[in-house]
Design a protein around this motif. Structure first.
Motif, PDB file in Angstrom:
ATOM      1  N   ARG A   1      28.208  36.969  48.435  1.00 41.48           N
ATOM      2  CA  ARG A   1      28.392  37.879  47.308  1.00 41.48           C
ATOM      3  C   ARG A   1      27.253  37.690  46.304  1.00 41.48           C
ATOM      4  O   ARG A   1      26.728  36.591  46.144  1.00 41.48           O
ATOM      5  CB  ARG A   1      29.732  37.632  46.625  1.00 41.48           C
ATOM      6  CG  ARG A   1      30.938  37.768  47.534  1.00 41.48           C
ATOM      7  CD  ARG A   1      32.231  37.546  46.782  1.00 41.48           C
ATOM      8  NE  ARG A   1      32.268  36.256  46.116  1.00 41.48           N
ATOM      9  CZ  ARG A   1      33.272  35.838  45.328  1.00 41.48           C
ATOM     10  NH1 ARG A   1      34.306  36.633  45.127  1.00 41.48           N
ATOM     11  NH2 ARG A   1      33.227  34.655  44.756  1.00 41.48           N
TER      12      ARG A   1
ATOM     13  N   LEU B   1      32.330  44.747  43.152  1.00 40.56           N
ATOM     14  CA  LEU B   1      33.620  44.264  43.626  1.00 40.56           C
ATOM     15  C   LEU B   1      34.538  43.902  42.472  1.00 40.56           C
ATOM     16  O   LEU B   1      35.729  44.197  42.503  1.00 40.56           O
ATOM     17  CB  LEU B   1      33.422  43.034  44.533  1.00 40.56           C
ATOM     18  CG  LEU B   1      32.562  43.239  45.785  1.00 40.56           C
ATOM     19  CD1 LEU B   1      32.375  41.904  46.509  1.00 40.56           C
ATOM     20  CD2 LEU B   1      33.186  44.271  46.709  1.00 40.56           C
ATOM     21  N   LYS B   2      33.984  43.275  41.445  1.00 42.57           N
ATOM     22  CA  LYS B   2      34.798  42.855  40.307  1.00 42.57           C
ATOM     23  C   LYS B   2      33.898  42.625  39.096  1.00 42.57           C
ATOM     24  O   LYS B   2      32.753  42.175  39.238  1.00 42.57           O
ATOM     25  CB  LYS B   2      35.568  41.578  40.635  1.00 42.57           C
ATOM     26  CG  LYS B   2      36.478  41.083  39.519  1.00 42.57           C
ATOM     27  CD  LYS B   2      37.179  39.776  39.905  1.00 42.57           C
ATOM     28  CE  LYS B   2      38.223  40.024  40.979  1.00 42.57           C
ATOM     29  NZ  LYS B   2      39.026  38.808  41.238  1.00 42.57           N
TER      30      LYS B   2
ATOM     31  N   ILE C   1      33.956  40.653  35.272  1.00 40.32           N
ATOM     32  CA  ILE C   1      34.663  39.600  34.551  1.00 40.32           C
ATOM     33  C   ILE C   1      34.126  39.520  33.138  1.00 40.32           C
ATOM     34  O   ILE C   1      32.908  39.477  32.926  1.00 40.32           O
ATOM     35  CB  ILE C   1      34.492  38.237  35.250  1.00 40.32           C
ATOM     36  CG1 ILE C   1      35.028  38.291  36.682  1.00 40.32           C
ATOM     37  CG2 ILE C   1      35.176  37.128  34.470  1.00 40.32           C
ATOM     38  CD1 ILE C   1      34.686  37.066  37.489  1.00 40.32           C
TER      39      ILE C   1
ATOM     40  N   ASP D   1      37.644  33.555  42.507  1.00 42.93           N
ATOM     41  CA  ASP D   1      38.261  34.850  42.237  1.00 42.93           C
ATOM     42  C   ASP D   1      38.064  35.314  40.795  1.00 42.93           C
ATOM     43  O   ASP D   1      38.611  36.346  40.400  1.00 42.93           O
ATOM     44  CB  ASP D   1      39.761  34.790  42.546  1.00 42.93           C
ATOM     45  CG  ASP D   1      40.023  34.567  44.027  1.00 42.93           C
ATOM     46  OD1 ASP D   1      39.274  35.138  44.842  1.00 42.93           O
ATOM     47  OD2 ASP D   1      40.957  33.812  44.370  1.00 42.93           O
ATOM     48  N   GLY D   2      37.335  34.534  40.008  1.00 43.69           N
ATOM     49  CA  GLY D   2      37.044  34.944  38.638  1.00 43.69           C
ATOM     50  C   GLY D   2      38.044  34.467  37.614  1.00 43.69           C
ATOM     51  O   GLY D   2      38.028  34.946  36.476  1.00 43.69           O
ATOM     52  N   ARG D   3      38.915  33.521  37.977  1.00 45.62           N
ATOM     53  CA  ARG D   3      39.863  32.969  37.001  1.00 45.62           C
ATOM     54  C   ARG D   3      39.190  31.856  36.209  1.00 45.62           C
ATOM     55  O   ARG D   3      38.565  30.967  36.782  1.00 45.62           O
ATOM     56  CB  ARG D   3      41.122  32.454  37.696  1.00 45.62           C
ATOM     57  CG  ARG D   3      41.990  33.541  38.291  1.00 45.62           C
ATOM     58  CD  ARG D   3      43.277  32.946  38.860  1.00 45.62           C
ATOM     59  NE  ARG D   3      43.002  32.155  40.045  1.00 45.62           N
ATOM     60  CZ  ARG D   3      43.098  32.622  41.291  1.00 45.62           C
ATOM     61  NH1 ARG D   3      43.443  33.872  41.503  1.00 45.62           N
ATOM     62  NH2 ARG D   3      42.842  31.839  42.312  1.00 45.62           N
TER      63      ARG D   3
END
Length: 580
Positions: A377, A396-397, A399, A439-441
């Motif tokens: 990624r 994709l995401k 943040i 996962d971006g947490r």
């Protein structure tokens, strides 16, 4: 940076007051007053060049002063530079029962300030009107927006009737508007026996308007308040020291320990412990025997033989691929180079070998850092957020957003990952590092503004190898090394241009043997260090005329131990050097 209308009004403030200052900015803008504010287009590709341009092209600087403003090194440098260039300054008070002291008290001594204390929506417009009137008085002759206007409330009269015409200065005729003695900061003494105000010292160039015949005694200056820059870190330590002593911390820490010149012993901490992200172990000193038996982390090892060959250079005048302020750079396992082309506002994909043409270019909002993680990624920092993309740069995401809370950003720059794809981001203007899982947490953060160990002054780029995290601490002119939990271990370098010293280090890479590569930006060179901090190699024009770096910026290690270097400078060439 100067406005098309001439010079501008510069707004200088601490980040905590950005919302109020943004409202003032919008009102000034709506009244056709040229105004400069960093978050409203004032910052271009280089933060410090932009700040300098903002001051150099300012007719006046309006500083919104608070205890945090006084404690901020950035605000201090900004206002002292304005004072040194003799740019007029208008202080705006935001806090009651506080008096500026130290450097700030000295700079604004004798200046008339505008009262923005206890601001509400009802009275904000009135206070902004007073600020505009003060801008007109102080810098109206330098701002074209005021030249065609004639204000009925202004007239000229001598400050001292016995002095020559050189002592004429515009003042307000309605003195009732400034009758509050608290609104007159440390003004010079006035002789009440005279028919006109008489100043005891010639400070006309520092006093914005005269004061009625009232002797004003300045309030006592309190001691400088403690810094309120400490971020809350939740720590719980399960390591016993010295006969079962357990150190459990759940408080605000301020570390005033000077930097140690030697490197402390370093503890390798298992990645399994990362599940307990709120349990952050302190630095543990290990015996030399354990350190000597410590296994090397697997990963990239720098191949110094590659730097004895001529590099491939992309972006010269005749090249088909061009850049404008390339910043971060990264490479995938398949040999694709990703370049954050900041001023062209795109990310470009270039093959490491073969064709000289770019494969793909996708638009982004001033991308700064770029990295390829273990899953292939692409991570890109842009406009106060982190983007997770696929290998073709499809989103994709996203943040984060603009702010200073956990998971928010203020000019994020460098980004990297560890072997578990946990993400580390240099949150530059918040002077901290933030860590997220794959996962971006949000997991944890460390650092705040300062010059002691574990503190930052604009962290720029970051690199991870094993359990080592290297951060370029730009305006502290050093590299700091941490573990993956944010525990400080040692620092490398200091300000200077000798071997081993830095001037605004930007890009940084750490390999599996703990060798470091540093882009020494203002010294126009790249320095290599071994695990003991000793110089291994220097790439500069003295070593080879081909290495005529103009502003080395981003670095990335190739998978075979080579190096990618982005290089740019204002009004200069913008290039990518490939040692592979």
């Amino acid at each position: 940076m100067s406005s098309e209308h001439g010079l501008h009004v510069m707004l200088s403030y601490h980040w905590d007051n950005k919302e109020l200052v943004s409202k003032i900015y919008k009102v000034l803008k709506s009244r056709n007053i040229p105004v400069w504010m960093d978050i409203h287009g004032g910052i271009s590709f280089n933060l410090f060049h932009s700040m300098a341009d903002g001051i150099e092209n300012a007719a006046v600087v309006c500083c919104f002063i608070t205890p945090k403003y006084q404690s901020s090194r950035n605000c201090e440098k900004e206002l002292l530079y304005a004072d040194r260039r003799r740019v007029p300054i208008i202080p705006c008070r935001l806090i009651r029962d506080w008096e500026p002291s130290t450097w700030l008290g000295l700079v604004i001594a004798g200046l008339v300030w505008v009262d923005f204390r206890d601001t509400t929506d009802v009275n904000l417009d009135l206070k902004i009107d007073k600020l505009i009137e003060q801008i007109r008085i102080v810098a109206g002759k330098k701002l074209n927006c005021f030249l065609s206007e004639t204000s009925p409330t202004l007239q000229t009269r001598p400050i001292c009737s016995n002095n020559s015409s050189n002592n004429l200065y515009p003042i307000l005729t309605q003195m009732n508007d400034i009758s509050d003695s608290n609104n007159l900061v440390r003004s010079t003494s006035i002789d009440s026996s005279s028919s006109s105000p008489k100043r005891s010292t010639p400070m006309i160039d520092r006093q914005h308007q005269s004061i009625d015949n009232t002797n004003i005694i300045p309030p006592p200056v309190p001691p400088r308040p403690n810094k309120d820059l400490i971020r809350e870190r939740l720590l719980s330590i399960d390591i016993k020291k010295n006969s079962n002593e357990i150190e459990s911390i759940d408080e605000k820490k301020e570390n005033n320990i000077p930097l140690r010149s030697e490197k402390p012993d370093i503890c390798e901490i298992s990645y399994q412990q990362q599940a307990y992200t709120r349990f952050i172990p302190d630095v543990v000193d290990l015996s030399p025997l354990i350190i000597n038996n410590e296994k090397k982390s697997s990963g990239i090892i720098i191949d110094y033989s590659k730097f004895r060959r001529l590099p491939r250079i992309i972006g010269d005048d005749n090249d088909e691929i061009s850049f404008c302020c390339p910043s971060g750079v990264a490479i995938s396992k398949t040999g694709l180079i990703y370049v954050a082309d900041q001023q062209n506002q795109c990310v470009k994909i270039i093959p490491l070998l073969g064709s000289k043409k770019q494969i793909l270019s996708r638009p982004f909002n001033r991308p700064k850092g770029v990295h390829v993680d273990e899953h292939g990624r692409i991570l890109v920092t842009e406009h106060n957020r982190l983007l997770i993309l696929d290998n073709e740069l499809n989103l994709l995401k996203a943040i984060g957003e603009h702010g200073s809370k956990a998971g928010e950003f203020n000019v994020p720059w460098g980004v990297t990952t560890d072997s578990l794809s946990n993400m580390y981001i240099c949150d530059q203007m918040n002077n901290r590092i933030q860590k997220f899982d794959a996962d971006g947490r949000f997991l944890l953060e460390w650092g705040y503004e300062g010059e002691h160990q574990g503190q930052f002054y604009y962290p720029h780029f970051i690199s991870v190898s094993g359990n080592r995290v290297a951060v370029s601490d730009q305006l502290n002119h050093r590299i700091q090394i941490f573990d993956c939990f944010g525990n400080y271990h040692y620092k490398l370098g200091e300000v200077g241009n000798e071997p081993g010293q830095f001037s605004c280090p930007f890009g940084v890479c750490i390999d599996a043997n703990n060798h470091l590569v540093v882009a020494d930006h203002d010294n126009n060179r790249v320095q290599f260090f071994d695990a003991n901090g000793d110089i291994e190699l220097v790439l500069d024009q003295e070593a080879n005329p081909l290495f005529n770096f103009q502003g080395v910026h981003g670095l990335a290690l190739t998978h075979d131990g080579g190096l990618l270097i982005t290089d740019y400078k204002r009004n200069g060439k913008h290039r990518l050097f490939i040692f592979a």
